[in-house]
Design a protein around this motif. Sequence first.
Motif, PDB file in Angstrom:
ATOM      1  N   PHE A  10       0.789  -0.974   0.111  1.00 38.68           N
ATOM      2  CA  PHE A  10       0.075  -0.108  -0.037  1.00 38.68           C
ATOM      3  C   PHE A  10       0.817   1.471  -0.098  1.00 38.68           C
ATOM      4  O   PHE A  10       0.269   2.520   0.467  1.00 38.68           O
ATOM      5  N   ARG A  11       2.145   1.268  -0.495  1.00 39.11           N
ATOM      6  CA  ARG A  11       2.991   2.392  -0.481  1.00 39.11           C
ATOM      7  C   ARG A  11       2.452   3.576  -1.372  1.00 39.11           C
ATOM      8  O   ARG A  11       2.506   4.574  -0.801  1.00 39.11           O
ATOM      9  N   GLY A  12       2.168   3.161  -2.387  1.00 44.06           N
ATOM     10  CA  GLY A  12       1.620   3.947  -3.149  1.00 44.06           C
ATOM     11  C   GLY A  12       0.432   4.871  -2.846  1.00 44.06           C
ATOM     12  O   GLY A  12       0.239   6.122  -2.805  1.00 44.06           O
ATOM     13  N   PRO A  13      -0.621   3.939  -2.305  1.00 46.57           N
ATOM     14  CA  PRO A  13      -1.969   5.011  -1.839  1.00 46.57           C
ATOM     15  C   PRO A  13      -1.596   5.836  -0.672  1.00 46.57           C
ATOM     16  O   PRO A  13      -1.955   6.815  -0.287  1.00 46.57           O
ATOM     17  N   ARG A  14      -0.431   5.301   0.299  1.00 48.14           N
ATOM     18  CA  ARG A  14      -0.231   5.968   1.454  1.00 48.14           C
ATOM     19  C   ARG A  14       0.538   7.322   1.134  1.00 48.14           C
ATOM     20  O   ARG A  14       0.340   8.218   1.811  1.00 48.14           O
TER      21      ARG A  14
ATOM     22  N   HIS B 169      -3.544   0.598   7.154  1.00 50.99           N
ATOM     23  CA  HIS B 169      -4.376  -0.846   6.556  1.00 50.99           C
ATOM     24  C   HIS B 169      -4.371  -1.783   7.870  1.00 50.99           C
ATOM     25  O   HIS B 169      -5.261  -2.670   7.777  1.00 50.99           O
ATOM     26  N   LEU B 170      -3.349  -1.995   8.380  1.00 53.21           N
ATOM     27  CA  LEU B 170      -3.249  -2.780   9.543  1.00 53.21           C
ATOM     28  C   LEU B 170      -4.087  -2.720  10.620  1.00 53.21           C
ATOM     29  O   LEU B 170      -4.345  -3.646  11.344  1.00 53.21           O
ATOM     30  N   PHE B 171      -4.481  -1.352  10.680  1.00 53.37           N
ATOM     31  CA  PHE B 171      -5.262  -1.068  11.948  1.00 53.37           C
ATOM     32  C   PHE B 171      -6.799  -1.175  11.701  1.00 53.37           C
ATOM     33  O   PHE B 171      -7.546  -0.873  12.571  1.00 53.37           O
ATOM     34  N   VAL B 172      -7.290  -1.519  10.274  1.00 49.40           N
ATOM     35  CA  VAL B 172      -8.731  -1.354  10.016  1.00 49.40           C
ATOM     36  C   VAL B 172      -9.020  -2.982   9.672  1.00 49.40           C
ATOM     37  O   VAL B 172      -8.319  -3.669   9.464  1.00 49.40           O
ATOM     38  N   PRO B 173     -10.412  -3.329   9.962  1.00 49.34           N
ATOM     39  CA  PRO B 173     -10.733  -4.708   9.638  1.00 49.34           C
ATOM     40  C   PRO B 173     -10.352  -5.340   8.094  1.00 49.34           C
ATOM     41  O   PRO B 173     -10.488  -4.072   7.251  1.00 49.34           O
ATOM     42  N   THR B 174     -10.070  -6.348   8.103  1.00 51.10           N
ATOM     43  CA  THR B 174      -9.648  -6.753   6.609  1.00 51.10           C
ATOM     44  C   THR B 174     -10.669  -6.372   5.377  1.00 51.10           C
ATOM     45  O   THR B 174     -10.163  -5.892   4.431  1.00 51.10           O
TER      46      THR B 174
ATOM     47  N   HIS C 277      -9.097  -2.317   1.632  1.00 55.50           N
ATOM     48  CA  HIS C 277      -8.687  -1.230   0.492  1.00 55.50           C
ATOM     49  C   HIS C 277      -9.397  -0.051   0.597  1.00 55.50           C
ATOM     50  O   HIS C 277      -8.970   0.711  -0.484  1.00 55.50           O
ATOM     51  N   ARG C 278      -9.868   0.567   1.550  1.00 48.68           N
ATOM     52  CA  ARG C 278     -10.353   1.724   1.727  1.00 48.68           C
ATOM     53  C   ARG C 278      -9.517   2.569   2.866  1.00 48.68           C
ATOM     54  O   ARG C 278      -9.523   3.554   3.234  1.00 48.68           O
TER      55      ARG C 278
ATOM     56  N   TYR D 211      -6.571   3.974   2.812  1.00 50.51           N
ATOM     57  CA  TYR D 211      -5.894   5.344   2.528  1.00 50.51           C
ATOM     58  C   TYR D 211      -6.735   6.295   1.896  1.00 50.51           C
ATOM     59  O   TYR D 211      -6.262   7.361   1.459  1.00 50.51           O
ATOM     60  N   GLU D 212      -8.057   6.039   2.220  1.00 52.58           N
ATOM     61  CA  GLU D 212      -9.013   7.051   1.709  1.00 52.58           C
ATOM     62  C   GLU D 212      -9.014   8.182   2.953  1.00 52.58           C
ATOM     63  O   GLU D 212      -8.976   7.608   4.013  1.00 52.58           O
ATOM     64  N   ASP D 213      -9.566   9.348   2.752  1.00 52.37           N
ATOM     65  CA  ASP D 213      -9.651  10.335   3.875  1.00 52.37           C
ATOM     66  C   ASP D 213     -10.873  10.157   4.391  1.00 52.37           C
ATOM     67  O   ASP D 213     -11.930  10.984   4.479  1.00 52.37           O
ATOM     68  N   SER D 214     -11.295   8.816   5.291  1.00 51.00           N
ATOM     69  CA  SER D 214     -12.439   8.773   5.645  1.00 51.00           C
ATOM     70  C   SER D 214     -12.334   7.667   6.762  1.00 51.00           C
ATOM     71  O   SER D 214     -11.555   6.993   7.137  1.00 51.00           O
ATOM     72  N   ALA D 215     -13.615   7.875   7.796  1.00 50.91           N
ATOM     73  CA  ALA D 215     -13.669   7.274   9.059  1.00 50.91           C
ATOM     74  C   ALA D 215     -13.957   5.649   8.477  1.00 50.91           C
ATOM     75  O   ALA D 215     -14.834   5.585   7.750  1.00 50.91           O
ATOM     76  N   LEU D 216     -13.702   4.817   9.239  1.00 54.81           N
ATOM     77  CA  LEU D 216     -14.048   3.503   9.016  1.00 54.81           C
ATOM     78  C   LEU D 216     -14.524   2.574  10.113  1.00 54.81           C
ATOM     79  O   LEU D 216     -13.872   3.048  11.381  1.00 54.81           O
ATOM     80  N   PRO D 217     -15.524   1.568   9.919  1.00 51.87           N
ATOM     81  CA  PRO D 217     -15.659   1.015  11.230  1.00 51.87           C
ATOM     82  C   PRO D 217     -14.703  -0.119  11.754  1.00 51.87           C
ATOM     83  O   PRO D 217     -14.054  -0.451  10.898  1.00 51.87           O
ATOM     84  N   ILE D 218     -14.200  -0.006  13.137  1.00 51.99           N
ATOM     85  CA  ILE D 218     -13.414  -0.827  13.563  1.00 51.99           C
ATOM     86  C   ILE D 218     -14.030  -2.066  14.546  1.00 51.99           C
ATOM     87  O   ILE D 218     -13.403  -2.738  14.997  1.00 51.99           O
ATOM     88  N   GLY D 219     -15.381  -2.208  14.610  1.00 50.80           N
ATOM     89  CA  GLY D 219     -15.984  -3.065  15.430  1.00 50.80           C
ATOM     90  C   GLY D 219     -16.436  -2.442  16.599  1.00 50.80           C
ATOM     91  O   GLY D 219     -15.761  -1.359  17.046  1.00 50.80           O
ATOM     92  N   SER D 220     -17.275  -3.135  17.597  1.00 48.89           N
ATOM     93  CA  SER D 220     -17.755  -2.713  18.487  1.00 48.89           C
ATOM     94  C   SER D 220     -18.508  -1.545  18.737  1.00 48.89           C
ATOM     95  O   SER D 220     -18.526  -0.722  19.448  1.00 48.89           O
ATOM     96  N   GLY D 221     -19.110  -1.089  17.561  1.00 49.95           N
ATOM     97  CA  GLY D 221     -19.570   0.000  17.367  1.00 49.95           C
ATOM     98  C   GLY D 221     -18.911   1.429  17.351  1.00 49.95           C
ATOM     99  O   GLY D 221     -19.185   2.630  17.328  1.00 49.95           O
ATOM    100  N   GLN D 222     -17.536   1.185  17.085  1.00 50.48           N
ATOM    101  CA  GLN D 222     -16.543   2.337  17.213  1.00 50.48           C
ATOM    102  C   GLN D 222     -15.943   2.688  15.816  1.00 50.48           C
ATOM    103  O   GLN D 222     -15.862   1.645  14.849  1.00 50.48           O
ATOM    104  N   THR D 223     -15.302   3.685  15.662  1.00 52.18           N
ATOM    105  CA  THR D 223     -14.706   4.041  14.372  1.00 52.18           C
ATOM    106  C   THR D 223     -13.331   4.364  14.459  1.00 52.18           C
ATOM    107  O   THR D 223     -13.018   4.859  15.468  1.00 52.18           O
ATOM    108  N   ILE D 224     -12.540   4.391  13.497  1.00 47.37           N
ATOM    109  CA  ILE D 224     -11.278   4.915  13.504  1.00 47.37           C
ATOM    110  C   ILE D 224     -11.477   6.089  12.523  1.00 47.37           C
ATOM    111  O   ILE D 224     -12.165   6.303  11.727  1.00 47.37           O
ATOM    112  N   SER D 225     -10.849   7.376  13.340  1.00 47.87           N
ATOM    113  CA  SER D 225     -11.023   8.481  12.789  1.00 47.87           C
ATOM    114  C   SER D 225     -10.473   8.778  11.486  1.00 47.87           C
ATOM    115  O   SER D 225      -9.703   8.022  10.702  1.00 47.87           O
TER     116      SER D 225
END
Length: 219
Positions: free
Chosen positions: A9-13, A40-45, A49-50, A52-66
Motif C-alpha cells: 500500500f505504499r503508493g496509496p499511502r 491498513h493494518l489498523f482496520v478490519p480486513t 482496500h479503503r 488510505y481514503e480520507d474517511s472514518a471506517l468501522p473498527i468493530g464494537s460500534g466504534q470508528t477509526i477517525s
Amino acid sequence: MAASVEHEFRGPRRRLVEMLHDQGIKDLAVLKAIDETPRHLFVPTGVRHRAYEDSALPIGSGQTISQPSIHARYLELLKLTGNEKVLEIGTGSGYQTALLSRLASQVFSIERIVELLDKARETIRQIGARNISFLLGDGTLGWRQYAPYDAILVGAGAPEVPKTYHEQLAEGGRILIPLGDKEEQTLYMFTRRGDELEKSEIAPVRFVPLVGKYSWEAM
Ligand code: SAH
C-alpha cells in the motif's frame, strides 16, 4: 517491521500524504509519521482496500477509526518535539497511538473496550513500537500514576472537560477534546496556564461519545 508490511500500500499511502499536505498540513514530522505507518493494518480486513481514503471506517464494537485528516490536524496542533509524555483517551484501532509513538517520547493510551484494546496491542506489537503503555479502563479518570502529561488527546466526544485532565496536565500542556452532544461536537484545544485552562476553538467534528464517570453514562 517486516519489509512486506512496510511496502504494501505504499503508493496509496504516499497519495494520502500528498493530499494532506495539499489540504494545509505542513508539519513534516506529522507527514512522515503518516507516511511510515501502515494504516491498513489498523482496520478490519473487509475495509482494508479503503484504508488510505480520507474517511472514518468501522473498527468493530460500534466504534470508528477517525479519518486521517483529523489525526493529522490533531497531531499538528500539538506541535510535539519528540520529548513529550502524552496521554491518549480512546485507543480504538491504535492507529493514532502508533503515530504518537513516532512523535513523542512516551505514550500512555486508555481504552474501555477489551476487544479493541487487544487488537490494537497486537497490531502495535506487529509494527514494533516500544514506547507505548496501554490501560484497559475508564479514560475519564486519566492515568494518575504517570501524570503530569504534556498533552492529552481525547478521541471521543464529551459534554465538558473531565476535571481529571486539568489536574493531570503539565504547565503549558495541551488538551485536545471534542465537546458537545453525542452526535456533533466542536474540537477545542485547552492550554494550561496555572490554575486556568486557556481555550481555543478549532473545528466542528463528529466523534463517538466518551463514556465514563466524568462524561456520558454508558447506555
Ligand atoms: N483514535 C482512535 C479513535 C477511536 S474511537 C482511532 O482512530 O482508532 C474512540 C474510542 O474511545 C473508542 O474505541 C471507544 O471505545 C473509546 N472510549 C470511549 N469512552 C472511553 C473511556 N471513558 N475511556 C477509554 N476509552 C473510551
